[in-house]
Design an enzyme around this catalytic site. Structure first.
Site, PDB file in Angstrom:
ATOM      1  N   ASP A  22     -34.012 -30.938  58.621  1.00 32.97           N
ATOM      2  CA  ASP A  22     -34.398 -31.635  57.389  1.00 32.97           C
ATOM      3  C   ASP A  22     -35.827 -31.243  56.985  1.00 32.97           C
ATOM      4  O   ASP A  22     -36.648 -30.913  57.838  1.00 32.97           O
ATOM      5  CB  ASP A  22     -34.300 -33.154  57.639  1.00 32.97           C
ATOM      6  N   HIS A  39     -35.597 -23.510  51.610  1.00 41.90           N
ATOM      7  CA  HIS A  39     -34.361 -23.167  52.337  1.00 41.90           C
ATOM      8  C   HIS A  39     -34.459 -21.757  52.927  1.00 41.90           C
ATOM      9  O   HIS A  39     -34.023 -21.507  54.050  1.00 41.90           O
ATOM     10  CB  HIS A  39     -33.149 -23.261  51.406  1.00 41.90           C
ATOM     11  N   LEU A 133     -24.140 -17.979  73.984  1.00 43.44           N
ATOM     12  CA  LEU A 133     -24.339 -19.189  73.171  1.00 43.44           C
ATOM     13  C   LEU A 133     -23.217 -19.405  72.143  1.00 43.44           C
ATOM     14  O   LEU A 133     -22.801 -18.462  71.471  1.00 43.44           O
ATOM     15  CB  LEU A 133     -25.673 -19.048  72.413  1.00 43.44           C
TER      16      LEU A 133
END
Ligand code: FPP
Length: 236
Positions: A22, A39, A133
């Site tokens: 956020d 962003h 991962l």
């Protein structure tokens, strides 16, 4: 000064870290830049944190990239986020394969453009046998929608008396361990419809740092804090 990576216990790392990324918009506003630049810088942080979690041998990293509510944002912001996602998928596929990363998505991608869906399917398919991962990205994701979908799946399967395991197996996160640690950046203390079933016993770490400013050092701080917690899962 001791560097923070020396202070973490490599034997007590979380298996699954989930992040609510956020603060991209606020980061941009602070510098009087358009939100999309926030962003853009958020994606740079994504790359750094993916690389760090991989190096630490953490098994799963789940990132909240786009919620079912995010469609309410102005159309140009939504399309800019989609464009960033597409560029990310195209530019990172080779790195994911080289680094053994398995890319997955949680959420209803049928609502996304055909182009993005194809790109997502390609990356998922080409990385599905990777053993390192698991990079799990939440796209058009909402936990309530996921829970309702799980209920419908159970009904369709004729399971009238489901166990917790049956329920977990009906969620998008089927087969993944529940998150041990949830990080939220930019100071907000809420869950925003994210992984509500899965975080029943998850440790929550909130930092005021905005996502584009979140560094490897900040990630280490979250891990150090997590490692100080006494996890009892309701027991003594
Ligand atoms: C939160 O900041 C961020 C988002 C809703 C979008 C996150 C998307 C990306 C970083 C790009 C795509 C992701 C990947 C995995 C490549 P905000 O806009 O809610 O910030 P604010 O609360 O300060 O306005």
């Amino acid at each position: 000064m001791v560097s923070l990576d020396k202070l973490i216990d490599l034997k007590k790392l979380p298996k699954h870290v989930a992040i609510i990324m956020d603060g991209n918009g606020r980061w941009a506003k602070k510098q009087m830049l358009p939100r999309i630049i926030g962003h853009n810088n958020g994606v740079k942080t994504v790359k750094k944190i993916v690389e760090l979690t991989r190096k630490l041998n953490i098994q799963v990293l789940t990132l909240y990239a786009f919620s079912t509510e995010n469609w309410q944002r102005p159309e140009d912001e939504v399309s800019a986020i989609m464009a960033l996602l597409k560029t990310y998928l195209k530019s990172e596929l080779a790195t994911m394969i080289k680094n053994g990363i398995s890319f997955r998505v949680i959420g209803d991608i049928s609502k996304m453009s055909k182009e993005i869906q194809e790109e997502l399917k390609k990356v998922i398919d080409k990385t599905k046998y990777m053993k390192g991962l698991v990079l799990n990205v939440a796209l058009n994701y909402g936990s309530r929608q996921e829970i309702l979908r799980a209920c419908k799946n159970l009904i369709d399967k004729g399971i009238k008396n489901p166990t917790e395991q049956d329920f977990s197996d009906s969620l998008y996160t089927k087969g993944l361990p529940d998150p041990d640690l949830l990080i939220r950046t930019s100071g907000e203390k809420r869950l925003s419809n994210f992984l509500l079933w899965q975080i029943a016993y998850t440790e929550i770490y909130v930092t005021k740092t905005l996502w584009p400013d979140f560094t490897e050092e900040d990630f280490y701080k979250a891990i150090i804090d997590y490692q100080k917690r006494d996890r009892r899962f309701g027991g003594l």
